[in-house]
Enzyme design. Sequence first.
Site, short mmCIF file in Angstrom:
data_model
loop_
_atom_site.label_atom_id
_atom_site.label_comp_id
_atom_site.label_asym_id
_atom_site.label_seq_id
_atom_site.Cartn_x
_atom_site.Cartn_y
_atom_site.Cartn_z
CG ASP A 89 27.50 40.21 40.18
OD1 ASP A 89 28.02 41.19 39.60
OD2 ASP A 89 28.15 39.22 40.56
CE LYS A 151 27.31 35.63 40.48
NZ LYS A 151 27.23 36.70 41.49
CE LYS A 180 30.90 36.57 40.27
NZ LYS A 180 30.52 37.77 41.05
#
Length: 211
Positions: A89, A151, A180
């Site tokens: 990430d 995300k 996400k």
Amino acid sequence: MEYNRLIDHTNLKQDASEQDIVKLCKEAKEFHFFSVCINPAYVPLCKKLLAGSDVKVCTVIGFPLGASSTLSKGYETKVAVLEGADEVDMVINVSKLKDKDYDYVLNDIREVVKNANGALVKVIIETCLLTDEEKIKACLLAKEAKADFVKTSTGFSTGGATKEDIALMRKTVGETMGVKASGGIRSHESLVDMVNNGANRIGTSSGPKIL
């Protein structure tokens, strides 16, 4: 729906002890969460603890500010994957996005995707710092760079995920990318809200409590 399989069980605290990470992995195996999300130094330990289980290892790149150089983000990604990370990430360079230096942001993400060598890449855009126009642009750049997910948040800035941001991100990337939700998701109701608005992965440190 198997909500447990949407959860990245997370501990990114600066003062997390090795025992905290061991506990995180134990809970992840018990609840069959999708992954654990931990800082890069703990990737080898988690890979060892989770061997033979259905839980993946996720780590963070350029975290939490996203302001490290593109070259260092690429190298950090390469090392993380070599040490066993299944997913990374990465945090975008928010200031470059706000300066409309889109080539920089695009190249920054591409460098991580390239060095991930097939590992799944999620792009943290830090929604609480962006206008809706900037959120859309960040999502489109992540899509162009061939990342797998966008995300919402690091959880270390001024706010976390909102259902409105999730809906906007899902609308922008369509069905070809993941979305996400992370930051402040601590209840079952909040998790369901995120899923109903388009999230297909949830980052939370409250997974056991939610379930």
